[in-house]
Design a protein around this motif. Structure first.
Motif, PDB file in Angstrom:
ATOM      1  N   GLU A  11       0.830  -1.204   0.000  1.00 12.95           N
ATOM      2  CA  GLU A  11       0.000   0.000   0.000  1.00 12.95           C
ATOM      3  C   GLU A  11       0.869   1.260   0.000  1.00 12.95           C
ATOM      4  OE1 GLU A  11      -2.372  -0.736   3.474  1.00 12.95           O
ATOM      5  OE2 GLU A  11      -3.862  -1.891   2.338  1.00 12.95           O
ATOM      6  N   LYS A  12       1.943   1.214   0.770  1.00 17.83           N
ATOM      7  CA  LYS A  12       2.866   2.355   0.820  1.00 17.83           C
ATOM      8  C   LYS A  12       3.518   2.564  -0.552  1.00 17.83           C
ATOM      9  CE  LYS A  12       6.801   4.129   3.415  1.00 17.83           C
ATOM     10  NZ  LYS A  12       7.759   3.878   4.501  1.00 17.83           N
ATOM     11  N   LYS A  13       3.902   1.475  -1.185  1.00 20.15           N
ATOM     12  CA  LYS A  13       4.528   1.548  -2.507  1.00 20.15           C
ATOM     13  C   LYS A  13       3.556   2.131  -3.525  1.00 20.15           C
ATOM     14  CE  LYS A  13       8.065  -0.168  -3.848  1.00 20.15           C
ATOM     15  NZ  LYS A  13       9.403   0.445  -4.061  1.00 20.15           N
ATOM     16  N   PHE A  17       4.732   8.657  -4.657  1.00 21.57           N
ATOM     17  CA  PHE A  17       4.708   9.478  -5.866  1.00 21.57           C
ATOM     18  C   PHE A  17       6.013   9.283  -6.621  1.00 21.57           C
ATOM     19  CE2 PHE A  17       5.769  13.388  -8.132  1.00 21.57           C
ATOM     20  CZ  PHE A  17       4.665  13.486  -8.957  1.00 21.57           C
ATOM     21  N   THR A  18       5.896   9.127  -7.923  1.00 24.28           N
ATOM     22  CA  THR A  18       7.087   9.000  -8.751  1.00 24.28           C
ATOM     23  C   THR A  18       6.789   9.523 -10.153  1.00 24.28           C
ATOM     24  OG1 THR A  18       8.748   7.487  -9.634  1.00 24.28           O
ATOM     25  CG2 THR A  18       6.547   6.606  -9.384  1.00 24.28           C
ATOM     26  N   LEU A  19       7.715  10.287 -10.668  1.00 22.37           N
ATOM     27  CA  LEU A  19       7.572  10.761 -12.044  1.00 22.37           C
ATOM     28  C   LEU A  19       8.066   9.711 -13.025  1.00 22.37           C
ATOM     29  CD1 LEU A  19       8.781  14.464 -11.728  1.00 22.37           C
ATOM     30  CD2 LEU A  19       6.453  13.645 -12.072  1.00 22.37           C
ATOM     31  N   PHE A  20       9.068   8.979 -12.594  1.00 15.04           N
ATOM     32  CA  PHE A  20       9.660   7.947 -13.440  1.00 15.04           C
ATOM     33  C   PHE A  20       9.595   6.617 -12.719  1.00 15.04           C
ATOM     34  CE2 PHE A  20      11.847  11.989 -14.138  1.00 15.04           C
ATOM     35  CZ  PHE A  20      11.538  12.202 -15.457  1.00 15.04           C
ATOM     36  N   GLN A  23       6.233   1.811 -13.751  1.00 16.66           N
ATOM     37  CA  GLN A  23       6.129   0.375 -14.034  1.00 16.66           C
ATOM     38  C   GLN A  23       6.730  -0.421 -12.887  1.00 16.66           C
ATOM     39  OE1 GLN A  23       4.904  -0.886 -17.036  1.00 16.66           O
ATOM     40  NE2 GLN A  23       5.514  -3.011 -16.891  1.00 16.66           N
ATOM     41  N   GLU A  24       7.893   0.000 -12.440  1.00 18.54           N
ATOM     42  CA  GLU A  24       8.582  -0.690 -11.345  1.00 18.54           C
ATOM     43  C   GLU A  24       7.775  -0.605 -10.051  1.00 18.54           C
ATOM     44  OE1 GLU A  24      12.500   0.027  -8.644  1.00 18.54           O
ATOM     45  OE2 GLU A  24      12.760   0.270 -10.806  1.00 18.54           O
ATOM     46  N   LYS A  25       7.158   0.549  -9.811  1.00 24.61           N
ATOM     47  CA  LYS A  25       6.323   0.736  -8.618  1.00 24.61           C
ATOM     48  C   LYS A  25       5.182  -0.277  -8.605  1.00 24.61           C
ATOM     49  CE  LYS A  25       2.869   4.068  -7.889  1.00 24.61           C
ATOM     50  NZ  LYS A  25       2.397   5.445  -7.674  1.00 24.61           N
ATOM     51  N   TYR A  26       4.518  -0.426  -9.738  1.00 28.91           N
ATOM     52  CA  TYR A  26       3.395  -1.355  -9.817  1.00 28.91           C
ATOM     53  C   TYR A  26       3.860  -2.802  -9.723  1.00 28.91           C
ATOM     54  CZ  TYR A  26       0.766   2.757 -11.216  1.00 28.91           C
ATOM     55  OH  TYR A  26       0.186   3.995 -11.244  1.00 28.91           O
ATOM     56  N   GLU A  27       4.966  -3.118 -10.384  1.00 24.69           N
ATOM     57  CA  GLU A  27       5.483  -4.479 -10.322  1.00 24.69           C
ATOM     58  C   GLU A  27       5.882  -4.853  -8.898  1.00 24.69           C
ATOM     59  OE1 GLU A  27       8.621  -4.427 -13.215  1.00 24.69           O
ATOM     60  OE2 GLU A  27       7.236  -4.716 -14.889  1.00 24.69           O
ATOM     61  N   ILE A  59      -4.177  -4.418 -10.069  1.00 22.62           N
ATOM     62  CA  ILE A  59      -3.002  -3.619 -10.447  1.00 22.62           C
ATOM     63  C   ILE A  59      -2.439  -4.105 -11.775  1.00 22.62           C
ATOM     64  CG2 ILE A  59      -0.632  -3.021  -9.819  1.00 22.62           C
ATOM     65  CD1 ILE A  59      -1.588  -3.315  -6.849  1.00 22.62           C
ATOM     66  N   THR A  60      -2.361  -5.425 -11.924  1.00 19.84           N
ATOM     67  CA  THR A  60      -1.816  -5.993 -13.151  1.00 19.84           C
ATOM     68  C   THR A  60      -2.661  -5.611 -14.356  1.00 19.84           C
ATOM     69  OG1 THR A  60      -0.888  -7.833 -11.906  1.00 19.84           O
ATOM     70  CG2 THR A  60      -1.120  -8.141 -14.270  1.00 19.84           C
ATOM     71  N   GLU A  61      -3.962  -5.677 -14.198  1.00 16.88           N
ATOM     72  CA  GLU A  61      -4.874  -5.371 -15.302  1.00 16.88           C
ATOM     73  C   GLU A  61      -4.894  -3.877 -15.618  1.00 16.88           C
ATOM     74  OE1 GLU A  61      -9.306  -6.797 -16.553  1.00 16.88           O
ATOM     75  OE2 GLU A  61      -8.985  -6.325 -14.451  1.00 16.88           O
ATOM     76  N   LYS A  62      -4.970  -3.055 -14.590  1.00 14.61           N
ATOM     77  CA  LYS A  62      -5.137  -1.615 -14.786  1.00 14.61           C
ATOM     78  C   LYS A  62      -3.838  -0.892 -15.145  1.00 14.61           C
ATOM     79  CE  LYS A  62      -6.974   2.486 -12.500  1.00 14.61           C
ATOM     80  NZ  LYS A  62      -7.595   3.010 -11.279  1.00 14.61           N
ATOM     81  N   HIS A  63      -2.756  -1.252 -14.471  1.00 16.50           N
ATOM     82  CA  HIS A  63      -1.522  -0.490 -14.626  1.00 16.50           C
ATOM     83  C   HIS A  63      -0.436  -1.183 -15.441  1.00 16.50           C
ATOM     84  CE1 HIS A  63      -3.000   2.527 -11.843  1.00 16.50           C
ATOM     85  NE2 HIS A  63      -3.314   1.558 -10.996  1.00 16.50           N
TER      86      HIS A  63
END
Length: 77
Positions: A11-13, A17-20, A23-27, A59-63
């Protein structure tokens, strides 16, 4: 529970906030939710495991735009 700690990390991840590197955040979030689900299953907390797998799928489906992987998580849930 160890699963609860992993869910909090995920949840924290997701809230970070990240500009770049989105993909890594979601993974990373999916990986943490998946580990949490495994912990819940080991402890026979089936509802929590299902909820963690649902988060993985959403998350996998949406992002991450991976319908195949999302379907796998939905099946686990």
């Amino acid at each position: 529970w160890a699963g609860d700690d992993l869910v909090k990390q995920a949840e924290k991840k997701m809230a970070s906030f990240t500009l770049f590197g989105k993909q890594e955040k979601y993974e990373s979030s999916v990986e943490l939710y998946d580990k949490a689900a495994a912990q819940y299953k080991m402890n026979k907390n089936w509802q929590e495991a299902a909820e963690a797998y649902m988060k993985c799928a959403e998350i996998t489906e949406k992002h991450l735009n991976s319908e195949h992987e999302a379907t796998t998580y939905y099946l686990h849930a």
